[in-house]
Scaffold this active site. Structure first.
Site, PDB file in Angstrom:
ATOM      1  N   SER A 142       4.204  -8.377  -3.037  1.00 13.10           N
ATOM      2  CA  SER A 142       5.496  -7.710  -2.926  1.00 13.10           C
ATOM      3  C   SER A 142       6.662  -9.248  -2.911  1.00 13.10           C
ATOM      4  CB  SER A 142       5.839  -6.864  -1.795  1.00 13.10           C
ATOM      5  OG  SER A 142       7.196  -6.692  -1.152  1.00 13.10           O
ATOM      6  N   TYR A 155       5.295  -6.267   7.535  1.00 17.22           N
ATOM      7  CA  TYR A 155       5.203  -6.001   6.187  1.00 17.22           C
ATOM      8  C   TYR A 155       5.030  -7.295   5.579  1.00 17.22           C
ATOM      9  CZ  TYR A 155       5.371  -4.165   1.385  1.00 17.22           C
ATOM     10  OH  TYR A 155       5.160  -4.006   0.295  1.00 17.22           O
TER      11      TYR A 155
HETATM   12  N1  LIG Z   1       7.734   0.694  -4.070  1.00 11.73           N
HETATM   13  C1  LIG Z   1       8.149  -0.669  -3.933  1.00 11.73           C
HETATM   14  O1  LIG Z   1       9.166  -0.773  -3.789  1.00 11.73           O
HETATM   15  C2  LIG Z   1       7.069  -1.432  -3.869  1.00 11.73           C
HETATM   16  C3  LIG Z   1       7.566  -3.003  -3.435  1.00 11.73           C
HETATM   17  C4  LIG Z   1       6.786  -3.913  -3.458  1.00 11.73           C
HETATM   18  C5  LIG Z   1       5.321  -3.706  -3.130  1.00 11.73           C
HETATM   19  N2  LIG Z   1       5.109  -2.448  -3.354  1.00 11.73           N
HETATM   20  C6  LIG Z   1       3.432  -2.279  -3.101  1.00 11.73           C
HETATM   21  O2  LIG Z   1       3.138  -1.579  -4.170  1.00 11.73           O
HETATM   22  C7  LIG Z   1       1.813  -0.923  -3.860  1.00 11.73           C
HETATM   23  C8  LIG Z   1       1.820   0.672  -4.048  1.00 11.73           C
HETATM   24  O3  LIG Z   1       3.017   1.152  -3.546  1.00 11.73           O
HETATM   25  P1  LIG Z   1       3.616   2.368  -4.255  1.00 11.73           P
HETATM   26  O4  LIG Z   1       5.231   1.768  -4.132  1.00 11.73           O
HETATM   27  O5  LIG Z   1       3.361   2.826  -5.602  1.00 11.73           O
HETATM   28  O6  LIG Z   1       3.946   3.438  -3.190  1.00 11.73           O
HETATM   29  P2  LIG Z   1       3.285   4.959  -2.960  1.00 11.73           P
HETATM   30  O7  LIG Z   1       3.642   5.612  -4.110  1.00 11.73           O
HETATM   31  O8  LIG Z   1       3.321   5.318  -1.591  1.00 11.73           O
HETATM   32  O9  LIG Z   1       1.619   4.442  -3.276  1.00 11.73           O
HETATM   33  C9  LIG Z   1       0.841   4.083  -2.261  1.00 11.73           C
HETATM   34  C10 LIG Z   1      -0.551   4.422  -2.679  1.00 11.73           C
HETATM   35  O10 LIG Z   1      -1.514   4.131  -1.650  1.00 11.73           O
HETATM   36  C11 LIG Z   1      -2.318   4.940  -1.120  1.00 11.73           C
HETATM   37  N3  LIG Z   1      -2.625   4.707   0.359  1.00 11.73           N
HETATM   38  C12 LIG Z   1      -1.792   4.625   1.035  1.00 11.73           C
HETATM   39  N4  LIG Z   1      -2.729   4.443   2.375  1.00 11.73           N
HETATM   40  C13 LIG Z   1      -3.793   4.210   1.604  1.00 11.73           C
HETATM   41  C14 LIG Z   1      -5.322   4.248   2.359  1.00 11.73           C
HETATM   42  N5  LIG Z   1      -5.471   4.039   3.957  1.00 11.73           N
HETATM   43  N6  LIG Z   1      -6.429   4.304   1.789  1.00 11.73           N
HETATM   44  C15 LIG Z   1      -6.380   4.427   0.278  1.00 11.73           C
HETATM   45  N7  LIG Z   1      -5.153   4.403  -0.193  1.00 11.73           N
HETATM   46  C16 LIG Z   1      -4.017   4.666   0.477  1.00 11.73           C
HETATM   47  C17 LIG Z   1      -1.402   6.147  -1.461  1.00 11.73           C
HETATM   48  O11 LIG Z   1      -2.377   7.379  -1.667  1.00 11.73           O
HETATM   49  P3  LIG Z   1      -2.838   8.234  -0.314  1.00 11.73           P
HETATM   50  O12 LIG Z   1      -1.828   8.370   0.611  1.00 11.73           O
HETATM   51  O13 LIG Z   1      -3.376   9.649  -1.251  1.00 11.73           O
HETATM   52  O14 LIG Z   1      -3.992   7.352   0.510  1.00 11.73           O
HETATM   53  C18 LIG Z   1      -0.929   5.863  -2.655  1.00 11.73           C
HETATM   54  O15 LIG Z   1      -1.851   6.263  -3.744  1.00 11.73           O
HETATM   55  C19 LIG Z   1       1.633  -1.142  -2.132  1.00 11.73           C
HETATM   56  O16 LIG Z   1       0.888  -2.220  -1.811  1.00 11.73           O
HETATM   57  C20 LIG Z   1       3.167  -1.629  -1.916  1.00 11.73           C
HETATM   58  O17 LIG Z   1       3.120  -2.439  -0.719  1.00 11.73           O
HETATM   59  C21 LIG Z   1       5.725  -1.437  -3.391  1.00 11.73           C
END
Ligand SMILES: NC(=O)c1ccc[n+]([C@@H]2O[C@H](COP(=O)([O-])OP(=O)(O)OC[C@H]3O[C@@H](n4cnc5c(N)ncnc54)[C@H](OP(=O)(O)O)[C@@H]3O)[C@@H](O)[C@H]2O)c1
Length: 245
Positions: A142, A155
């Site tokens: 991130s 985080y």
């Molecule tokens: N969106 C942003 O602004 C942002 C910025 C920086 C970094 N990130 C990173 O990007 C990555 C993806 O996040 P996203 O933004 O796409 O958010 P998201 O739409 O909430 O997706 C998160 C994914 O992780 C899964 N997940 C959560 N807990 C889990 C568990 N215990 N086991 C397996 N899967 C799990 C969720 O699926 P289920 O709930 O179905 O398990 C979902 O598929 C994360 O690592 C996040 O930290 C996001």
């Protein structure tokens, strides 16, 4: 082997956001994708979308807090498609809050999912990659791994750990495996749903609404890293909104 076509790519957290966009883009470009998340219903729907357009896909309910689940996901990829080219360690959550609130369970969840989940992915895929003689880890960090801001101490700590572990992995890979760190900035996903503090969540949602980029922007960066020739390791990519400070 360069390119994306024919590569077997395992993606954790594939049920929404960046993981879902990555699965769709890579499948469209000819990868065989193996999807893991806890939300089985969403995985089924995504797998149907991929097969409907002729893509190759497998999926399994996967909680990255459970080492056995992650091992089973990687095993599914090997058994179904005969090899594993890439593991995208993407699952992550961000229930951020001020440290003073002592949301210790949220801290533990972030450590368990964002750090230990990635380690379980490494534990599952590393022996497979070693025996194949090739393999590529793509680990999602991130912009918080570069810049700590209030409310994000834990985080940011988990994402700094992902960067440190990834760099250690790269160095220990002896030039035989590829390791890529992808660091998104504000991206329009369901990420804020994991936030438990209403005030902090409202701030993040407002920032997302004003400037977030679509998850496909991150998927394209992941695809870029994967499609490079085997002797080219894209070490680190930061993709943020132009408007993000
Ligand atoms: N969106 C942003 O602004 C942002 C910025 C920086 C970094 N990130 C990173 O990007 C990555 C993806 O996040 P996203 O933004 O796409 O958010 P998201 O739409 O909430 O997706 C998160 C994914 O992780 C899964 N997940 C959560 N807990 C889990 C568990 N215990 N086991 C397996 N899967 C799990 C969720 O699926 P289920 O709930 O179905 O398990 C979902 O598929 C994360 O690592 C996040 O930290 C996001």
């Amino acid at each position: 082997m360069s390119g994306i076509k024919g590569k077997v790519v395992v993606i954790t957290g594939a049920s929404s956001g960046i993981g879902e966009a990555t699965a769709l883009l890579l499948a469209e470009r000819g990868a065989k994708v193996v999807l893991g998340a806890r939300g089985l219903g969403r995985l089924v729907a995504l797998a149907d979308r991929i097969t409907d357009v002729g893509g190759k896909v497998a999926f399994a309910g996967t909680d990255v807090r459970r080492r056995d689940d992650v091992a089973a996901l990687v095993k599914l990829a090997s058994e179904r498609f005969g090899k594993v080219d890439v593991l995208v360690n993407n699952a992550g959550i961000g229930p951020i809050s001020p440290l003073d609130e002592l949301q210790v369970e949220d801290w533990e969840d972030m450590i368990d999912i964002n750090i230990k989940g990635v380690l379980y992915g490494i534990a599952a895929a590393l022996p497979v990659f070693r025996s194949q003689g090739f393999g590529h880890f793509v680990n999602t960090a991130s912009t918080a791994a570069f810049r700590v801001v209030p409310n994000m101490a834990v985080y940011a700590g988990t994402k700094m750990a992902v960067r440190a572990i990834s760099e250690g992995l790269r160095l220990e890979a002896d030039g035989k495996l590829r390791v890529t760190i992808i660091s998104p900035g504000f991206t329009r996903t369901n990420f804020a749903d994991s936030m438990t503090d209403p005030g902090v969540k409202a701030q993040i949602v407002a920032s997302m609404e004003s400037m977030a980029i679509p998850p496909d922007a991150i998927a394209r960066a992941i695809a870029f890293a994967i499609e490079q020739p085997a002797d080219v390791d894209v070490g680190e990519i930061v993709v943020r909104p132009t408007a993000q400070a």
